[in-house]
Design a protein around this motif. Structure first.
Motif, mmCIF file in Angstrom:
data_model
loop_
_atom_site.group_PDB
_atom_site.id
_atom_site.type_symbol
_atom_site.label_atom_id
_atom_site.label_comp_id
_atom_site.label_asym_id
_atom_site.label_seq_id
_atom_site.Cartn_x
_atom_site.Cartn_y
_atom_site.Cartn_z
ATOM 1 N N PRO A 296 0.794 -1.248 0.000
ATOM 2 C CA PRO A 296 0.000 0.000 0.000
ATOM 3 C C PRO A 296 0.822 1.292 0.000
ATOM 4 C CG PRO A 296 0.084 -0.955 2.190
ATOM 5 C CD PRO A 296 0.816 -1.911 1.311
ATOM 6 N N VAL A 297 2.114 1.225 0.395
ATOM 7 C CA VAL A 297 2.835 2.506 0.475
ATOM 8 C C VAL A 297 4.191 2.446 -0.223
ATOM 9 C CG1 VAL A 297 1.677 3.257 2.598
ATOM 10 C CG2 VAL A 297 3.764 1.895 2.748
ATOM 11 N N GLY B 95 6.713 4.929 1.504
ATOM 12 C CA GLY B 95 6.556 5.044 2.963
ATOM 13 C C GLY B 95 7.757 4.488 3.693
ATOM 14 N N GLY B 96 8.807 4.100 2.924
ATOM 15 C CA GLY B 96 10.042 3.683 3.594
ATOM 16 C C GLY B 96 10.289 2.191 3.503
ATOM 17 N N ALA B 97 11.230 1.739 4.289
ATOM 18 C CA ALA B 97 11.539 0.305 4.307
ATOM 19 C C ALA B 97 10.276 -0.447 4.722
ATOM 20 C CB ALA B 97 12.654 0.036 5.304
ATOM 21 N N ASP B 98 10.198 -1.701 4.301
ATOM 22 C CA ASP B 98 9.043 -2.511 4.664
ATOM 23 C C ASP B 98 9.240 -3.031 6.091
ATOM 24 O OD1 ASP B 98 7.034 -4.917 2.892
ATOM 25 O OD2 ASP B 98 7.069 -4.347 5.007
ATOM 26 N N ARG C 49 7.568 -4.712 7.913
ATOM 27 C CA ARG C 49 7.224 -6.119 8.166
ATOM 28 C C ARG C 49 8.429 -7.036 7.954
ATOM 29 N NH1 ARG C 49 1.654 -6.026 8.465
ATOM 30 N NH2 ARG C 49 0.731 -4.342 7.260
ATOM 31 N N MET D 153 8.900 8.948 3.057
ATOM 32 C CA MET D 153 9.203 8.805 4.472
ATOM 33 C C MET D 153 10.269 7.757 4.695
ATOM 34 S SD MET D 153 5.785 8.833 6.714
ATOM 35 C CE MET D 153 4.857 10.338 6.956
ATOM 36 N N GLY D 154 11.045 7.942 5.742
ATOM 37 C CA GLY D 154 12.019 6.932 6.131
ATOM 38 C C GLY D 154 12.926 6.597 4.968
ATOM 39 N N GLU E 233 15.175 8.667 2.240
ATOM 40 C CA GLU E 233 16.621 8.398 2.126
ATOM 41 C C GLU E 233 16.987 8.030 0.699
ATOM 42 O OE1 GLU E 233 16.362 5.663 5.511
ATOM 43 O OE2 GLU E 233 18.104 6.698 6.298
ATOM 44 N N GLY F 237 18.250 4.400 8.852
ATOM 45 C CA GLY F 237 19.406 3.490 8.743
ATOM 46 C C GLY F 237 19.959 3.392 7.340
ATOM 47 N N ALA F 238 19.578 4.335 6.459
ATOM 48 C CA ALA F 238 20.095 4.272 5.068
ATOM 49 C C ALA F 238 20.625 5.629 4.656
ATOM 50 C CB ALA F 238 19.007 3.794 4.130
ATOM 51 N N PHE G 198 21.787 1.692 14.106
ATOM 52 C CA PHE G 198 20.508 1.159 13.621
ATOM 53 C C PHE G 198 20.388 -0.324 14.013
ATOM 54 C CE2 PHE G 198 16.909 0.554 10.927
ATOM 55 C CZ PHE G 198 17.035 -0.720 10.427
ATOM 56 N N PHE H 226 2.480 -0.126 16.288
ATOM 57 C CA PHE H 226 2.223 0.489 14.970
ATOM 58 C C PHE H 226 1.279 -0.411 14.181
ATOM 59 C CE2 PHE H 226 3.064 2.999 11.239
ATOM 60 C CZ PHE H 226 2.962 2.104 10.196
ATOM 61 N N LYS I 94 -9.355 -4.477 11.398
ATOM 62 C CA LYS I 94 -9.665 -5.570 10.453
ATOM 63 C C LYS I 94 -10.465 -6.648 11.172
ATOM 64 C CE LYS I 94 -5.646 -4.933 7.598
ATOM 65 N NZ LYS I 94 -5.508 -3.546 8.103
HETATM 66 N N1 T1G Z 1 6.178 -0.939 6.076
HETATM 67 C C1 T1G Z 1 5.193 -1.863 5.963
HETATM 68 N N2 T1G Z 1 3.879 -1.553 5.951
HETATM 69 C C2 T1G Z 1 3.557 -0.258 6.056
HETATM 70 C C3 T1G Z 1 4.529 0.757 6.186
HETATM 71 C C4 T1G Z 1 5.893 0.374 6.180
HETATM 72 N N3 T1G Z 1 6.892 1.274 6.251
HETATM 73 N N4 T1G Z 1 3.875 1.945 6.289
HETATM 74 C C5 T1G Z 1 2.569 1.672 6.219
HETATM 75 N N5 T1G Z 1 2.370 0.359 6.086
HETATM 76 C C6 T1G Z 1 1.082 -0.319 5.919
HETATM 77 C C7 T1G Z 1 0.199 -0.179 7.133
HETATM 78 O O1 T1G Z 1 0.477 -1.206 8.058
HETATM 79 C C8 T1G Z 1 -1.174 -0.347 6.493
HETATM 80 O O2 T1G Z 1 -1.295 -1.727 6.203
HETATM 81 C C9 T1G Z 1 -1.027 0.345 5.151
HETATM 82 O O3 T1G Z 1 0.389 0.371 4.880
HETATM 83 C C10 T1G Z 1 -1.563 1.750 5.129
HETATM 84 O O4 T1G Z 1 -0.926 2.408 6.235
HETATM 85 C C11 T1G Z 1 16.086 2.232 6.424
HETATM 86 C C12 T1G Z 1 14.487 1.294 8.200
HETATM 87 C C13 T1G Z 1 3.056 5.973 5.110
HETATM 88 C C14 T1G Z 1 2.050 7.936 6.314
HETATM 89 O O5 T1G Z 1 7.755 4.639 9.645
HETATM 90 O O6 T1G Z 1 3.541 6.586 8.709
HETATM 91 O O7 T1G Z 1 12.388 3.228 6.408
HETATM 92 O O8 T1G Z 1 -3.465 -2.055 7.378
HETATM 93 O O9 T1G Z 1 -3.063 2.976 7.416
HETATM 94 O O10 T1G Z 1 -2.783 6.591 7.018
HETATM 95 O O11 T1G Z 1 15.752 4.259 7.473
HETATM 96 O O12 T1G Z 1 1.558 4.320 6.988
HETATM 97 O O13 T1G Z 1 -3.436 -1.637 4.909
HETATM 98 O O14 T1G Z 1 -2.555 -3.808 5.842
HETATM 99 O O15 T1G Z 1 -0.860 4.118 8.018
HETATM 100 O O16 T1G Z 1 -2.292 6.608 4.503
HETATM 101 C C15 T1G Z 1 9.935 4.244 8.076
HETATM 102 C C16 T1G Z 1 5.209 4.371 8.551
HETATM 103 C C17 T1G Z 1 10.088 2.760 7.975
HETATM 104 C C18 T1G Z 1 6.309 5.132 7.825
HETATM 105 C C19 T1G Z 1 0.590 6.210 5.277
HETATM 106 N N6 T1G Z 1 8.635 4.606 7.588
HETATM 107 N N7 T1G Z 1 3.964 4.517 7.845
HETATM 108 O O17 T1G Z 1 -0.441 6.518 6.196
HETATM 109 O O18 T1G Z 1 -2.021 4.568 5.788
HETATM 110 S S1 T1G Z 1 11.613 2.277 8.636
HETATM 111 C C20 T1G Z 1 7.626 4.765 8.445
HETATM 112 C C21 T1G Z 1 3.216 5.645 8.018
HETATM 113 C C22 T1G Z 1 12.719 2.799 7.481
HETATM 114 C C23 T1G Z 1 15.035 3.226 6.867
HETATM 115 C C24 T1G Z 1 14.130 2.679 7.888
HETATM 116 C C25 T1G Z 1 1.915 5.645 7.300
HETATM 117 C C26 T1G Z 1 1.927 6.446 5.985
HETATM 118 P P1 T1G Z 1 -2.790 -2.344 6.075
HETATM 119 P P2 T1G Z 1 -1.755 3.538 6.983
HETATM 120 P P3 T1G Z 1 -1.962 6.140 5.870
#
Ligand code: T1G
Length: 692
Positions: free
Chosen positions: A20-21, A59-62, A64, A100-101, A105, A133-134, A255, A271, A279
């Motif tokens: 989704p993101v 939305g960044g790294a997965d 999950r 994001m995230g 990066e 972390g990137a 990290f 989160f 759900k």
């Molecule tokens: N990874 C996996 N799933 C994600 C996800 C992510 N980063 N972000 C969102 N989802 C899923 C969420 O669980 C939901 O799933 C669906 O997407 C919609 O999310 C190396 C290591 C992007 C602003 O922390 O802040 O990058 O319920 O309901 O309101 O440095 O999601 O549909 O099955 O929140 O429109 C850093 C976290 C990761 C961003 C969208 N990124 N996400 O908001 O939808 S760490 C984050 C958000 C990283 C690097 C590091 C928000 C959103 P489902 P949602 P939304």
């Protein structure tokens, strides 16, 4: 493919398409690397645009993938970004929606960035207990400046792209179609050399040490039990103090350290727990929703007024019904006062104040509620009163209106049976203060329609609540568990503790407030009323009598300036009460218990494991759909410490076999009937499994 490659004239376009993101999972990372290689091989290609499909760039790294081999499987995000940055041809990030995230990066590793307005820009990793972390901690300070970058990284806050339009982060803001704009920009810079790389920028910040020390001191206070914020400062400091690659290594090590911490796993658990809670397996996600354009609330007391404010805050007009003008006036005045206080704190503008107050209108007649799309009853917690109200609502409300009860313990099926439309009846249990507490327990009756449940879950998001579905039982999820928690607290008083010791022990564990301070705040008479009902309905369930003795003295808590603690006028601080403590000690003697010294460890284990054990029963009975739902209830409604992830998650970190062993040991003490291990808990412990 979650990252596709195509050529548009002499520009290559890599499209991220991982709903989704556009999480940068392994397949997406591989797709980007392959796209850059294809562009490099084709001499006709002069530049590359990376763009996101769907709701945003990425939305960044997965998340999950974390703590699984996939997260580090090459090409890692670090590798992807270094390949992008090392490209001989300019790579342009075209940003909309969200970057994001790791998504931001990735964009920082590109040579150029263009964006449309309204995109959410953030490095929010600290919110899940880690840090960028990137390369984010090394590149963002170089392009945005040390202070703004540090603020963004330590706070994890989102900044809209238009607010950053004048910074060097974006080389151009695109109006109109993003891809077209990005392609035009790519053509413009296709021959520009040398390619600009953020890593080459040197930060010039006089007296950086002084600023960073100030930042550390500030962050240390705010961070509390979470290690990530301070590590963010350490990583960002490297962007000033170290060579780029050395800073990158430090960031990587920090990290890897943080991603293994229980605190980070707890935050990630919360989160996903927040999102998974909405759900419902047997309610399809495309279930048609009823329209909620107007609301009504029956009862203008503390709860009714707070509930009405939730609708007004979401821009939904709401009618507030009382039986007497005086009560209605009092309720409306309290609402106004609440908004005035918020405005005084600068969290509400006069315009918002005026709008919200205007959205709440009072009435003394049921008929005025008839056209509301949802009505929430918030009257006295007595089944007879609920019956009167729901029979009247059944008569008055338009067809298709949702009839919700704010009951905190009563049987929603019985309430539904007072109407001819049980499919429209649902429980919406708000937590006091209703306009502040995030938790909304949504109680699904046996006959509650799937569309009514789906609509109420969607509405919980609209009014910014964490909606958690509960089945029908006495106390639903939260109160049923807290009953066991309070029982143990009472027994501990008989056995040797005093209120302040119990409260201090659980507050040291991380609870916002211990059981006795919480009870004084909520009102000791509420529990007294419920226990009296229980003594009749469930005589086999034993309670300490201390709480009854307290209430018989009229010590209902803050509202009577005396409860478990003493209170002084105008001062909400709880003072240990000699009168109460003497009463407790005398009571132990009167029932023949020789008081003993109780350790804080025992206090915390007995209170928290009482929650866990009851939670396991609730799971087994299907009252809660999943353990993370129970955790969300406790994290958002009962002040359970976020860094411990909720009672069920915490039990997993302790080890369920250790929890069971502790329960067996407490079962040898007094009130052993309170310590019958839940079969599910015993089973999971025996199998070496966890709740989540
Ligand atoms: N990874 C996996 N799933 C994600 C996800 C992510 N980063 N972000 C969102 N989802 C899923 C969420 O669980 C939901 O799933 C669906 O997407 C919609 O999310 C190396 C290591 C992007 C602003 O922390 O802040 O990058 O319920 O309901 O309101 O440095 O999601 O549909 O099955 O929140 O429109 C850093 C976290 C990761 C961003 C969208 N990124 N996400 O908001 O939808 S760490 C984050 C958000 C990283 C690097 C590091 C928000 C959103 P489902 P949602 P939304």
């Amino acid at each position: 493919m979650t990252a596709t490659y195509r050529e548009q004239g002499d520009i290559a376009v890599i499209t991220l398409n991982n709903p989704p993101v556009n999480g940068l999972g392994h397949a997406t990372r591989t797709g980007i690397v392959e796209g850059i290689a294809k562009a490099a091989e084709n001499t006709a290609i002069k530049a590359v645009v990376i763009i996101g499909e769907g709701r945003g760039f990425s939305g960044g790294a997965d998340i999950r993938e974390f703590n699984t081999p996939k997260a580090m499987q090459e090409p890692s995000l670090m590798t992807v970004i270094s390949i992008v940055e090392a490209s001989d041809k300019p790579v342009i990030a075209a940003i909309h929606g969200v970057a994001m995230g790791g998504g931001l990066e990735l964009a920082l590793g590109c040579h150029y960035r263009v964006a449309v307005a309204g995109a959410q820009i953030a490095l929010p990793e600290v919110n899940i207990g880690i840090l960028p972390g990137a390369g984010g901690t090394q590149r963002l300070p170089r392009i945005l400046g040390l202070e703004p970058a540090l603020n963004m990284i330590v706070s994890g806050k989102t900044v809209m792209s238009d607010k950053l339009a004048s910074t060097k982060l974006f080389d151009q803001m695109i109006t109109g179609d993003l891809l077209e704009g990005a392609l035009a920009f790519a053509k413009k810079v296709s021959d520009a050399r040398p390619l600009p790389k953020i890593r080459d920028i040197k930060i010039n910040y006089p007296n950086a040490d002084g600023y960073l020390q100030f930042a550390r001191n500030t962050v240390r206070v705010v961070a509390g039990p979470f290690p990530a914020p301070l590590k963010c400062v350490d990583a960002v400091a490297a962007s000033v103090k170290m060579k780029f690659d050395d800073g990158l290594n430090l960031e990587r090590n920090l990290f890897l350290e943080l991603v293994q911490t229980t605190e980070s796993k707890a935050l990630r658990h919360a989160f996903f727990g927040e999102r998974t809670a909405s759900k419902v397996p047997d309610v399809p996600s495309d279930t048609p929703l009823r329209t909620i354009k107007s609301a009504a609330v029956v009862g203008a007391g503390t709860m009714g007024g707070g509930i009405a404010m939730n609708f007004a805050n979401a821009g939904i007009p709401v009618k507030l019904l009382e039986m007497k003008q005086e009560a209605l006036d009092k309720g409306l005045a309290t609402i106004r006062k609440n908004y005035e206080n918020t405005m005084k704190k600068g969290r509400l503008t006069q315009e918002q104040f005026d709008k919200r107050v205007a959205l709440i209108t009072g009435t003394l007649v049921y008929e005025d509620l008839a056209q509301a799309d949802i009505v929430v009853e918030a009257v006295f917690e007595d089944m007879g009163v609920k019956e009167t109200v729901f029979k009247k609502l059944d008569e008055v409300m338009k067809q298709g209106a949702i009839l919700a009860s704010n009951t905190s313990t009563l049987d929603v099926d019985k309430i539904a049976a007072f109407t001819k439309r049980p499919q429209d009846v649902i429980g919406t249990h708000f937590f006091s203060p209703a306009n502040v507490m995030k938790l909304l327990e949504i109680v699904r009756g046996a006959k509650t329609g799937k569309d009514v449940l789906a609509t109420t879950l969607a509405l919980s998001k609209t009014i910014k609540k964490t909606g958690v579905v509960s089945g029908v039982c006495d106390g639903f999820i939260g109160n049923r568990m807290v009953e066991q928690y309070i029982r143990q607290a009472g027994f501990l008083l008989e056995e040797g503790c005093l209120p302040e010791q119990v409260d201090k022990a659980v507050e040291k564990f991380g609870f916002a407030m211990g059981p006795f301070r919480m009870s004084d705040l909520a009102g000791n008479d509420i529990g007294w009323y419920i226990r009296k009902r229980r003594y009749v309905e469930k005589p086999e369930v034993t309670y300490s009598k201390v709480a009854d003795l307290l209430c018989e003295k009229g010590r209902f808590g803050q509202k009577t300036s005396a409860g478990w603690y003493d209170y002084k006028a105008g001062d909400r601080k709880a003072y240990a009460s000699t009168e109460v403590n003497t009463m407790i000690i005398d009571h132990s003697k009167a029932i023949g218990i020789e008081r003993r010294k109780v350790s804080d460890k025992e206090i915390v284990e007995r209170l928290v494991y009482a929650l866990v054990n009851e939670g396991a029963l609730i799971l087994e009975e299907g009252i809660a759909m999943r353990a993370s739902d129970i955790d969300m209830v406790y994290l958002t409604g009962y002040g359970f410490p976020l860094f411990r992830g909720g009672p069920m998650f915490y039990a997993d970190t302790v080890g369920l076999s250790n929890v069971v062993m502790a329960i067996h040991s407490y079962a040898k003490g007094s009130h052993s009937e309170a310590w019958t291990p839940a079969p599910l808990l015993t089973k999971l412990a025996h199998e070496g499994k966890t709740f989540s």
